[in-house]
Scaffold this active site. Sequence first.
Site, PDB file in Angstrom:
ATOM      1  NE  ARG A  45     145.454  57.061-149.616  1.00 23.53           N
ATOM      2  CZ  ARG A  45     145.210  56.535-150.812  1.00 23.53           C
ATOM      3  NH1 ARG A  45     144.462  55.462-150.929  1.00 23.53           N
ATOM      4  NH2 ARG A  45     145.705  57.097-151.889  1.00 23.53           N
ATOM      5  CG  HIS A 323     137.774  47.719-155.854  1.00 22.13           C
ATOM      6  ND1 HIS A 323     138.779  47.157-155.097  1.00 22.13           N
ATOM      7  CD2 HIS A 323     138.096  49.035-155.978  1.00 22.13           C
ATOM      8  CE1 HIS A 323     139.648  48.095-154.765  1.00 22.13           C
ATOM      9  NE2 HIS A 323     139.264  49.246-155.279  1.00 22.13           N
ATOM     10  CD  GLU A 343     138.334  50.935-159.924  1.00 27.32           C
ATOM     11  OE1 GLU A 343     137.937  49.968-159.245  1.00 27.32           O
ATOM     12  OE2 GLU A 343     138.491  52.093-159.458  1.00 27.32           O
TER      13      GLU A 343
HETATM   14 MG   LIG Z   1     136.304  52.523-154.429  1.00 27.36          MG
END
Ligand SMILES: [Mg+2]
Length: 401
Positions: A45, A323, A343
């Site tokens: 990543r 998010h 979240e």
């Molecule tokens: Mg996601």
Amino acid sequence: MEITDINATKISNESWGEFIEFPLVTIMSKYEEYRNVDGENPQARRKWMGPVGDVVVEVETDAGITGVGVGNWGTGAIATVVEETLSKIVVGEDPTQREKLWEQLYRATLPFGRKGVAVMAISAVDQALWDIAGKEAGKPVYELLGGPTKDEIPAYASNLHPVDMETLEREAQEYAEAGFDAVKLRFPHGPEAGRSGMKENEKVVETVRDAVGDELEIAADAYMGWSVRYAKKMLDRLEPYDMAWVEEPVIADDIDGYAEVREAAPMPISGGEHEFTRWGHEDLLEAEAVDILQPDVGRVGGITEMMKVADMAEVHDVPVIPHAGTNPTLHAIAAHTNMPMAEYFPTPEWFQEQQEEKESTYADVIFENPPSPEGGSIPLPEEPGISTQLNREALEHFAVE
Ligand SMILES: [Mg+2]
């Protein structure tokens, strides 16, 4: 009150520690060199994300109040847009004129903006303007957004990664015991891993379902790493696990594909974390592409735009579960009737131990006061503003040119 200056500091994603190295399917997994199967390619990543992780934007005023906003998961280019373009619009202006300034920033960046970096830069400035408003009023921002609609903010534990099954099981049980009503995991594989990858994807969901029992909701994230055809086949297979939602099954631009997957899927489909402004989100809603909308306060256009998107989604009977439950996000959730949940990224205990052994660091290290749930819910923030307090030492340590 007048805005006197605006600064943007680029922060290396080294500040996220090895968190970025967990194995999971991503939008780049289509290509082998960007795949991190079983943790064997930990730099996968980092090869495409960063080196800048966050951009911290500080808006100064002649009243001695400084507002803080963060452009995250992006690129240092956010800082360039803030310093070269947005500063010209906002310096000298009244920071309480948020609606006017938002539109001016949007129009001024439109030739190169509309989605992506420019809107991320606007998002950070908008957060800072709300922070100034809250600090001036001596109130948390949700009080200025219409007041709280909840006594506390229900949170879901969102840090289950496809590490080994034993660890995954233990971690899921810990979240259940801590009082969370919902957890989210990440799928390890996409289409390139074939049938055995499908089996492993299913195994991850099955392991978490077995670990938490029937009472908890389970969501899972495909991070845009699937195709429409693969998603339809994979999701059919997951029907028995009664999932709360499956997130970002296809790339953000494939709105028709989203709608096709949603139509066929036996569980709700979510998306919107990589969508921008009310116009982008309206496209998702209009196409009936998602059951749950997940704007990110650092991408959608800040708190101002987040509230508008939540209003629009309410008309479509689509709940908004943003998010990343960052501090500014919590104020929007606290104030909006159509945002039921935040979240939350717990630091897995086993990971914390590993990090301490390696004297490494972890995400959120640049903030003094990351959200902290009690029994599965986050108490309403009490500090004036958006309650983002910066750790100056960490900021300096991870700042990049
Ligand atoms: Mg996601």
